[in-house]
Design a protein around this motif. Structure first.
Motif, PDB file in Angstrom:
ATOM      1  N   LEU A  80       0.827  -1.204   0.000  1.00  0.00           N
ATOM      2  CA  LEU A  80       0.000   0.000   0.000  1.00  0.00           C
ATOM      3  C   LEU A  80       0.862   1.256   0.000  1.00  0.00           C
ATOM      4  CD1 LEU A  80      -2.893  -0.840   2.508  1.00  0.00           C
ATOM      5  CD2 LEU A  80      -3.006  -0.742   0.024  1.00  0.00           C
ATOM      6  N   ARG A  81       1.945   1.233   0.774  1.00  0.00           N
ATOM      7  CA  ARG A  81       2.833   2.390   0.855  1.00  0.00           C
ATOM      8  C   ARG A  81       3.448   2.710  -0.505  1.00  0.00           C
ATOM      9  NH1 ARG A  81       4.499   4.110   5.897  1.00  0.00           N
ATOM     10  NH2 ARG A  81       6.450   4.872   5.027  1.00  0.00           N
ATOM     11  N   GLN A  82       3.687   1.670  -1.314  1.00  0.00           N
ATOM     12  CA  GLN A  82       4.266   1.887  -2.631  1.00  0.00           C
ATOM     13  C   GLN A  82       3.338   2.692  -3.527  1.00  0.00           C
ATOM     14  OE1 GLN A  82       5.361  -1.866  -4.317  1.00  0.00           O
ATOM     15  NE2 GLN A  82       6.951  -2.266  -2.806  1.00  0.00           N
ATOM     16  N   TYR A  83       2.036   2.586  -3.276  1.00  0.00           N
ATOM     17  CA  TYR A  83       1.066   3.271  -4.126  1.00  0.00           C
ATOM     18  C   TYR A  83       0.432   4.474  -3.441  1.00  0.00           C
ATOM     19  CZ  TYR A  83       1.502  -0.881  -7.024  1.00  0.00           C
ATOM     20  OH  TYR A  83       2.003  -1.878  -7.817  1.00  0.00           O
ATOM     21  N   ASP A  84       0.875   4.811  -2.247  1.00  0.00           N
ATOM     22  CA  ASP A  84       0.313   5.952  -1.536  1.00  0.00           C
ATOM     23  C   ASP A  84       1.050   7.215  -1.964  1.00  0.00           C
ATOM     24  OD1 ASP A  84      -0.334   7.959   0.368  1.00  0.00           O
ATOM     25  OD2 ASP A  84      -0.965   6.391   1.766  1.00  0.00           O
ATOM     26  N   PRO A  85       0.375   8.120  -2.689  1.00  0.00           N
ATOM     27  CA  PRO A  85       1.069   9.320  -3.196  1.00  0.00           C
ATOM     28  C   PRO A  85       1.570  10.237  -2.090  1.00  0.00           C
ATOM     29  CG  PRO A  85      -1.308   9.489  -3.520  1.00  0.00           C
ATOM     30  CD  PRO A  85      -1.032   8.092  -3.088  1.00  0.00           C
ATOM     31  N   VAL A  86       0.831  10.337  -0.997  1.00  0.00           N
ATOM     32  CA  VAL A  86       1.249  11.216   0.094  1.00  0.00           C
ATOM     33  C   VAL A  86       2.540  10.708   0.719  1.00  0.00           C
ATOM     34  CG1 VAL A  86       0.621  12.173   2.347  1.00  0.00           C
ATOM     35  CG2 VAL A  86      -1.106  11.992   0.556  1.00  0.00           C
ATOM     36  N   ILE A  87       2.639   9.399   0.921  1.00  0.00           N
ATOM     37  CA  ILE A  87       3.854   8.810   1.493  1.00  0.00           C
ATOM     38  C   ILE A  87       5.048   9.025   0.553  1.00  0.00           C
ATOM     39  CG2 ILE A  87       4.953   6.627   2.108  1.00  0.00           C
ATOM     40  CD1 ILE A  87       2.313   5.718   3.256  1.00  0.00           C
ATOM     41  N   LYS A  88       4.796   8.976  -0.746  1.00  0.00           N
ATOM     42  CA  LYS A  88       5.875   9.219  -1.709  1.00  0.00           C
ATOM     43  C   LYS A  88       6.397  10.643  -1.588  1.00  0.00           C
ATOM     44  CE  LYS A  88       4.177   5.931  -5.152  1.00  0.00           C
ATOM     45  NZ  LYS A  88       3.581   5.791  -6.496  1.00  0.00           N
ATOM     46  N   ILE A  89       5.493  11.594  -1.423  1.00  0.00           N
ATOM     47  CA  ILE A  89       5.914  12.990  -1.285  1.00  0.00           C
ATOM     48  C   ILE A  89       6.630  13.204   0.049  1.00  0.00           C
ATOM     49  CG2 ILE A  89       5.141  15.386  -1.241  1.00  0.00           C
ATOM     50  CD1 ILE A  89       4.949  13.962  -3.959  1.00  0.00           C
ATOM     51  N   GLU A  90       6.165  12.529   1.091  1.00  0.00           N
ATOM     52  CA  GLU A  90       6.858  12.601   2.382  1.00  0.00           C
ATOM     53  C   GLU A  90       8.306  12.138   2.229  1.00  0.00           C
ATOM     54  OE1 GLU A  90       3.444  12.009   5.812  1.00  0.00           O
ATOM     55  OE2 GLU A  90       4.362  10.231   4.920  1.00  0.00           O
ATOM     56  N   SER A  91       8.486  11.062   1.490  1.00  0.00           N
ATOM     57  CA  SER A  91       9.831  10.544   1.259  1.00  0.00           C
ATOM     58  C   SER A  91      10.642  11.499   0.394  1.00  0.00           C
ATOM     59  CB  SER A  91       9.738   9.172   0.581  1.00  0.00           C
ATOM     60  OG  SER A  91      11.011   8.670   0.282  1.00  0.00           O
ATOM     61  N   ARG A  92       9.996  12.123  -0.570  1.00  0.00           N
ATOM     62  CA  ARG A  92      10.693  13.039  -1.478  1.00  0.00           C
ATOM     63  C   ARG A  92      11.270  14.235  -0.736  1.00  0.00           C
ATOM     64  NH1 ARG A  92       7.387  15.114  -6.629  1.00  0.00           N
ATOM     65  NH2 ARG A  92       7.659  12.899  -7.128  1.00  0.00           N
ATOM     66  N   TYR A  93      10.503  14.781   0.192  1.00  0.00           N
ATOM     67  CA  TYR A  93      10.933  15.980   0.907  1.00  0.00           C
ATOM     68  C   TYR A  93      11.371  15.707   2.353  1.00  0.00           C
ATOM     69  CZ  TYR A  93       8.961  18.547  -3.016  1.00  0.00           C
ATOM     70  OH  TYR A  93       8.690  19.035  -4.273  1.00  0.00           O
ATOM     71  N   ASP A  94      11.344  14.443   2.747  1.00  0.00           N
ATOM     72  CA  ASP A  94      11.758  14.061   4.098  1.00  0.00           C
ATOM     73  C   ASP A  94      10.978  14.849   5.151  1.00  0.00           C
ATOM     74  OD1 ASP A  94      13.114  12.721   6.077  1.00  0.00           O
ATOM     75  OD2 ASP A  94      14.814  14.100   6.093  1.00  0.00           O
TER      76      ASP A  94
END
Length: 223
Positions: A80-94
């Motif tokens: 699910l985390r792989q497809y969660d866009p918000v989590i991806k952005i969190e990772s992008r900007y730490d």
């Protein structure tokens, strides 16, 4: 020997016989009872051992099933985390994000979010994912952060001569630019100086500023 003596002797014999028979029966009863106790004791021990083994196997089975279940849940959450866009952005900007709203329409997910950190907490922006492909993930944090910084800049003189251009793309994401226009070589030198001053000022606020804002959106343009 008188008749009385004969009768007494006969009674003594009968008594001895009966005593012997009684002793034999008592001995047999003792043997049978002892065997029964041993048998019951063995059965009892066997039952306790069997129960212990069954409990041990049951506990092992429970732990195995529990472990498999936890593993399955972990893998499911990971997927699910792989497809969660918000989590991806969190990772992008730490940074951790707070979801303000969520909409889904025509296979497009739209999130309104803001950072949980006090440092960037006033910067609201949009995260959009079209379908489930990571290549179709869009957001406008950098433009919104640049807008926030410009609107709250303390040295207003740094903005003199700049045109602020604000628009939105097809997804409704903010596009925010500052353009310093010039029409001669002399003006170009001044434009270069003004653009560099503004960039340096913004980057002096935060060591991560260049990474977190669209610094290239501060530029000069010949007319």
């Amino acid at each position: 020997m008188t008749d009385e003596e004969k009768e007494l002797e006969e009674k003594i014999k009968q008594y001895k016989y009966q005593k012997e028979e009684t002793d034999k029966k008592l001995d047999q009863l003792y043997i049978d009872t002892h065997k029964t106790k041993k048998k019951k004791s063995f059965v009892s021990k066997l039952s306790k051992t069997t129960i212990s083994i069954m409990l041990a196997w049951s506990a092992l089975g429970f732990l195995l099933v529990g472990g498999l279940l936890i593993m399955a849940i972990t893998m499911y959450i990971g997927n699910l985390r792989q497809y969660d866009p918000v989590i991806k952005i969190e990772s992008r900007y730490d940074m951790n994000l707070k979801i303000l709203s969520r909409e889904a329409e025509n296979k497009v997910l739209t999130y309104k979010v803001k950072p949980k950190s006090w440092k960037y907490g006033k910067v609201k922006f949009t995260v959009i994912q079209e379908g489930t492909g990571s290549s179709k993930l869009y957001e406008d944090f950098k433009d919104n952060y640049l807008k926030y910084l410009i609107e709250n800049i303390k040295n207003k003189e740094l903005l003199q001569g700049f045109d602020i251009l604000q628009s939105y793309d097809e997804y409704g994401l903010l596009e925010y630019k500052l353009v310093y226009k010039f029409n001669s070589e002399q003006d170009k030198e001044q434009a270069t100086k003004k653009v560099n001053e503004l960039k340096q000022y913004l980057m002096s606020i935060d060591k991560d500023m260049e990474y977190l804002i669209n610094i290239e959106n501060i530029k000069m343009e010949e007319i």
